[in-house]
Every structure is written in structure tokens, then in C-alpha cells.
Design a protein around this motif. Structure first.
Motif, PDB file in Angstrom:
ATOM      1  N   ILE A   1       0.840  -1.207   0.000  1.00 18.26           N
ATOM      2  CA  ILE A   1       0.000   0.000   0.000  1.00 18.26           C
ATOM      3  C   ILE A   1       0.872   1.254   0.000  1.00 18.26           C
ATOM      4  N   ALA A   2       1.912   1.255   0.828  1.00 15.89           N
ATOM      5  CA  ALA A   2       2.799   2.412   0.926  1.00 15.89           C
ATOM      6  C   ALA A   2       3.534   2.669  -0.392  1.00 15.89           C
ATOM      7  N   SER A   3       3.815   1.629  -1.158  1.00 13.32           N
ATOM      8  CA  SER A   3       4.516   1.800  -2.435  1.00 13.32           C
ATOM      9  C   SER A   3       3.573   2.210  -3.563  1.00 13.32           C
ATOM     10  N   GLY A   4       2.276   2.292  -3.265  1.00 10.18           N
ATOM     11  CA  GLY A   4       1.303   2.717  -4.269  1.00 10.18           C
ATOM     12  C   GLY A   4       0.655   1.583  -5.031  1.00 10.18           C
ATOM     13  N   SER A   5       0.977   0.349  -4.675  1.00 14.53           N
ATOM     14  CA  SER A   5       0.359  -0.800  -5.343  1.00 14.53           C
ATOM     15  C   SER A   5      -1.082  -0.964  -4.886  1.00 14.53           C
ATOM     16  N   GLN A   6      -1.886  -1.503  -5.762  1.00 13.07           N
ATOM     17  CA  GLN A   6      -3.270  -1.805  -5.382  1.00 13.07           C
ATOM     18  C   GLN A   6      -3.290  -3.149  -4.670  1.00 13.07           C
TER      19      GLN A   6
END
Length: 130
Positions: free
Chosen positions: A51-56
Motif C-alpha cells: 500500500i505504501a509503495s502505491g500498489s493496489q
């Protein structure tokens, strides 16, 4: 012919009087009465990295049953009780907020539990101070 019809009607009246219609059962309420503006779930802690890396991060109820909660506190209580009873393995369990409303995401199961009924995206994690 009319005499027969009258006789049958008179004989049927006492039978109809014996049949007592009970009150119709009240439908069980589908969702909690209290407002539930956000829906929470617990899942493994490593989802935070994604989540923190922007992945869904999408939870799929066909892979695992996810219980839903209206508050982070209720989710933490379920984690603690599950580990205490041995129903949930020890580990890094975190609480996440899902995208959607309870009415849209949940299906009611026995024992007043709500579980995820369709795929749902995790939008945030809860920084706990519970």
C-alpha cells in the motif's frame, strides 16, 4: 345446489375459526443500526509495504474469508480473541480500511458476523493506538 353450498359454508366456518394466523415473523435486520462510515478488515501486516509503495491491494473472498468490522477496535478485539483461542495463528496482523460501504461489501453470516462478499480494494492501514 344452493342448499349444498350453504351447508358446506356453514360447516367450514368453525374450521376457519380454529385456524389462527400467528404474527408474521419480523425480518432480521441485514446491517447494523449504528452508522458504519468505514469498513475495516484484518489481514497480514506485509500488505502495508504494498500500500505504501502505491500498489493496489485487493482482497478476494474466494481465496480467504475476510470478516468485516465497523471500527478498528472491534477488528483488534477479533484478532486478539482469535489468537487466544488458537483459531488465528500468531503473527503480524494489521487492520486495514476498505474502499466501499458495509451494505455494498458485506454478507451476513451466522453469529452476527459480516464477511466480504466481493473483491475489495484496501485503501489504507490503521495506525493503532488501541
Amino acid at each position: 345446489m344452493q342448499a349444498r353450498l350453504l351447508l358446506v359454508t356453514l360447516l367450514a366456518l368453525p374450521l376457519l375459526a380454529c385456524v389462527k394466523a400467528g404474527p408474521a415473523p419480523e425480518p432480521e435486520q441485514e446491517f447494523p443500526v449504528e452508522p458504519c462510515p468505514f469498513v475495516y478488515v484484518f489481514a497480514p501486516g506485509n500488505y502495508i509495504v504494498d500500500i505504501a509503495s502505491g500498489s493496489q491491494v485487493v482482497l478476494d473472498p474466494s481465496v480467504q474469508e475476510f470478516e468485516l468490522f465497523c471500527s478498528p477496535g472491534a477488528a483488534r478485539t477479533a484478532i486478539n480473541q482469535g489468537m487466544k483461542k488458537g483459531a488465528l495463528p500468531e503473527g503480524d496482523w494489521r487492520i486495514y480500511r476498505l474502499d466501499g460501504a458495509l451494505e455494498d461489501l458485506a454478507q451476513k453470516n451466522p453469529h452476527r458476523r459480516y464477511t466480504l462478499k466481493r473483491m475489495a480494494q484496501v485503501v489504507d492501514w490503521v495506525t493503532e493506538n488501541i
